[in-house]
Design an enzyme around this catalytic site. Structure first.
Site, short mmCIF file in Angstrom:
data_model
loop_
_atom_site.label_atom_id
_atom_site.label_comp_id
_atom_site.label_asym_id
_atom_site.label_seq_id
_atom_site.Cartn_x
_atom_site.Cartn_y
_atom_site.Cartn_z
N VAL A 60 20.54 121.21 62.68
CA VAL A 60 20.84 122.60 63.03
C VAL A 60 22.35 122.80 62.95
O VAL A 60 23.14 121.87 63.11
CB VAL A 60 20.37 122.99 64.45
CG1 VAL A 60 18.88 122.96 64.56
CG2 VAL A 60 21.04 122.13 65.50
N SER A 61 22.73 124.02 62.65
CA SER A 61 24.12 124.44 62.81
C SER A 61 24.07 125.66 63.72
O SER A 61 23.01 126.10 64.13
CB SER A 61 24.77 124.78 61.47
OG SER A 61 24.07 125.84 60.86
#
Length: 453
Positions: free
Chosen positions: A10-11
């Site tokens: 994830v970012s």
């Protein structure tokens, strides 16, 4: 039995898309359980962009693939692996397929063990790249819009002199005072290096010490201090309050332009040029044909000739250079004592600043007595001014000690430059250490800056 590895990522932007680490992991576990696949390990990159491959878990997975620890890689969605078309195809073709690793993307429902899956990977990676570029374009347009509207786009990292509060730049009075003093010192003839050492010895900011000359350069050339904001090289009128005037900023930029031009035109080609003086007639020495010689004796430019009959000795450039280098190497600057007439160049400036601070403190006390301003506000402002005043007084009290420390640091810098620095850097160090070198035949008298030898 297939040895499967799951990769999740994830970012910041992905967390908004409901692809959290936990959700990806749960869905991958459910997928593998339904297909009787054994998960050997789960590689997790939290908070890393998919636009590049600089991710620790991804790199560890690639290393494990070469060691044949796994034979299948599973992701929930293709763009979890990468948002770059080039990187996606490189990983699949050059790493996975080359090492006989199957790649499965759950959301798109295909894997590379089939010809159709291998074909679709290329198609979908194109759309992943397109999505990334669209996100970048929207983000860039948003930042341009903020800049045009006068808002600083640097996030929480506020430039020295300001605090970043509720999306706006607010003047930090203590740091703003430092910025004004830095600009004033520079226009009064101090070099960037001198300014840096002065600020380093006297002040700190919210980020700690004044750590480098590069920081001083950046501040002296940053138009944010005249109320501008910049994005992609274009300046816009900002909403924040300027710290210095446009006239002062322009004056500093002109100094940079002029000094750059002069350095290119009048650059000296000998180490000691500008420091050497004749002990017989008082004229300057200059370097020519391998020697340092008195202008009067060599009958050079007439405006430099003082006594046409001067017979002062010539010195080989290499011999005199080495003599001065040896002197600097052996000299113990810690043993220096100031002469009775010694006065720091900037001591009077400091005393004037202290008087001005006293006036500001008195005005604040008067305002409180009138009763229009709350005590807490007055007290906070007075404490800031007292802190600044104490620092300036310490500068006066310990000025000689600081100058000697500067001399020692400059000596060390000069000796280090003998191995790798260029001529102008070495000359600059000598100009800080030495006021004059007076030559009278074989007698060399070296006078240090602000001290008698």
């Amino acid at each position: 039995m297939k040895k499967c590895a799951c990769y999740v990522r994830v970012s910041t932007e992905n967390q908004l898309e409901n692809y959290s680490i936990k959700e990806q992991t749960e869905r991958l576990k459910a997928y593998c359980k339904a297909r009787d696949l054994t998960i050997i390990t789960i590689y997790t990159d939290g908070g890393y962009s998919g636009s590049n491959m600089n991710r620790p878990a991804l790199q560890q997975m690639l290393k494990d693939i070469t060691l044949e620890y796994i034979d299948t890689v599973i992701v929930y969605k293709l763009d979890r692996l990468s948002r770059s078309q080039k990187d996606t195809l490189m990983l699949i073709e050059d790493t996975f397929l080359a090492n006989h690793i199957d790649f499965i993307s759950v959301n798109e429902n295909f894997d590379t063990s089939t010809p159709f899956g291998r074909a679709m990977i290329g198609v979908l990676s194109v759309f992943a790249q397109l999505e990334k570029e669209q996100i970048t374009e929207r983000f860039t347009m948003g930042r341009i819009g903020r800049a045009k509207n006068g808002y600083f786009h640097g996030g929480g990292y506020a430039p020295t002199g300001y605090d970043y509060i509720d999306g706006n730049l607010i003047i930090n009075e203590y740091e703003a005072m430092q910025i004004r003093e830095l600009y004033a010192r520079f226009v009064n003839g101090h070099t960037v290096h001198d300014c840096w050492k002065y600020m380093q010895n006297k002040y700190t900011t919210k980020y700690g010490a004044w750590k480098s000359e590069a920081l001083v350069y950046h501040i002296l050339q940053n138009d944010i201090y005249i109320g501008k904001v910049k994005f992609k090289g274009i300046s816009y009128q900002g909403n924040h309050t300027p710290i210095i005037s446009k006239e002062l900023f322009d004056e500093v930029q002109n100094i940079f332009k002029t000094s750059k031009k002069n350095r290119s035109i009048f650059k000296a080609n000998t180490l000691l040029s500008g420091l050497l003086y004749c002990g017989k007639c008082g004229a300057k020495f200059h370097g020519e044909h391998g020697n340092y010689a008195c202008y009067s004796r060599t009958k050079g430019d007439s405006k430099y000739i003082i006594d046409p009959n001067c017979k002062n000795k010539k010195w080989k450039i290499s011999d005199l250079d080495q003599l001065i280098i040896d002197f600097i190497s052996d000299f113990k600057f810690s043993e220096l004592e100031p002469t009775g007439s010694f006065q720091p160049n900037y001591e009077n400036d400091l005393r004037i600043k202290i008087k001005n601070l006293d006036k500001q403190i008195k005005k604040l006390i008067d305002l409180y007595q009138i009763g229009n301003i709350p005590f807490d506000f007055i007290s906070q402002k007075i404490n800031v001014l007292i802190k600044e005043k104490n620092i300036l007084q310490e500068c006066i009290d310990e000025n000689v000690k600081l100058i000697i420390e500067d001399f020692k640091e400059t000596k060390d810098r000069f000796l280090a430059l003998l191995s790798y620095g260029d001529l102008q850097q070495k000359r600059y160090c000598l100009s800080i250490l030495i006021d004059q070198i007076i030559i009278d035949d074989d007698t060399i008298n070296i006078k240090l800056k602000q001290y008698e030898n």
